[in-house]
Design a protein around this motif. Structure first.
Motif, PDB file in Angstrom:
ATOM      1  N   GLY A 114       0.783  -1.232   0.000  1.00 33.21           N
ATOM      2  CA  GLY A 114       0.000   0.000   0.000  1.00 33.21           C
ATOM      3  C   GLY A 114       0.815   1.282   0.000  1.00 33.21           C
ATOM      4  N   HIS A 115       2.096   1.189   0.265  1.00 36.49           N
ATOM      5  CA  HIS A 115       2.949   2.373   0.251  1.00 36.49           C
ATOM      6  C   HIS A 115       3.221   2.811  -1.186  1.00 36.49           C
ATOM      7  N   GLU A 116       3.586   4.081  -1.338  1.00 38.80           N
ATOM      8  CA  GLU A 116       3.967   4.593  -2.646  1.00 38.80           C
ATOM      9  C   GLU A 116       5.442   4.949  -2.652  1.00 38.80           C
ATOM     10  N   LEU A 117       6.066   4.732  -3.780  1.00 36.49           N
ATOM     11  CA  LEU A 117       7.487   4.993  -3.948  1.00 36.49           C
ATOM     12  C   LEU A 117       7.661   5.872  -5.182  1.00 36.49           C
ATOM     13  N   THR A 118       8.552   6.841  -5.118  1.00 34.99           N
ATOM     14  CA  THR A 118       8.834   7.687  -6.275  1.00 34.99           C
ATOM     15  C   THR A 118      10.047   7.121  -7.004  1.00 34.99           C
ATOM     16  N   HIS A 119       9.860   6.785  -8.266  1.00 34.39           N
ATOM     17  CA  HIS A 119      10.949   6.267  -9.086  1.00 34.39           C
ATOM     18  C   HIS A 119      11.459   7.402  -9.958  1.00 34.39           C
ATOM     19  N   ARG A 120      12.755   7.712  -9.839  1.00 34.20           N
ATOM     20  CA  ARG A 120      13.369   8.793 -10.616  1.00 34.20           C
ATOM     21  C   ARG A 120      14.328   8.205 -11.647  1.00 34.20           C
ATOM     22  N   SER A 121      14.328   8.807 -12.830  1.00 33.76           N
ATOM     23  CA  SER A 121      15.185   8.317 -13.901  1.00 33.76           C
ATOM     24  C   SER A 121      15.828   9.506 -14.612  1.00 33.76           C
ATOM     25  N   GLU A 122      17.133   9.454 -14.800  1.00 34.37           N
ATOM     26  CA  GLU A 122      17.862  10.476 -15.549  1.00 34.37           C
ATOM     27  C   GLU A 122      18.558   9.808 -16.724  1.00 34.37           C
ATOM     28  N   GLU A 123      18.406  10.406 -17.907  1.00 34.20           N
ATOM     29  CA  GLU A 123      18.988   9.824 -19.124  1.00 34.20           C
ATOM     30  C   GLU A 123      19.734  10.913 -19.894  1.00 34.20           C
ATOM     31  N   PRO A 124      21.055  10.797 -20.050  1.00 34.55           N
ATOM     32  CA  PRO A 124      21.808  11.794 -20.816  1.00 34.55           C
ATOM     33  C   PRO A 124      21.353  11.812 -22.273  1.00 34.55           C
ATOM     34  N   THR A 125      21.339  12.993 -22.877  1.00 36.39           N
ATOM     35  CA  THR A 125      20.939  13.125 -24.279  1.00 36.39           C
ATOM     36  C   THR A 125      22.181  13.213 -25.162  1.00 36.39           C
TER      37      THR A 125
END
Length: 59
Positions: free
Chosen positions: A24-35
């Motif tokens: 039931g918990h929420e997690l923030t998934h962060r993603s960084e991708e170089p261009t």
């Protein structure tokens, strides 16, 4: 000083998404991708003593 790189665009794409876990918990998934712009800058300044100034462009 002489100019070695001059371009504009997004250097890193950033995404954020909320993931709901089984408990039931929420997690923030962060993603960084170089261009491609990031890799071109990296190659242009490799091995050089540089001064980098960044301006934010109006959208």
């Amino acid at each position: 000083m002489r100019e070695v790189f001059n371009a504009e665009g997004v250097f890193v794409r950033y995404r954020e998404s909320r993931v709901k876990l089984e408990n039931g918990h929420e997690l923030t998934h962060r993603s960084e991708e170089p261009t491609e712009l990031w890799w071109r800058l990296k190659e242009a300044v490799k091995g050089r003593k540089v001064r980098i100034v960044v301006y934010e462009l109006e959208e």
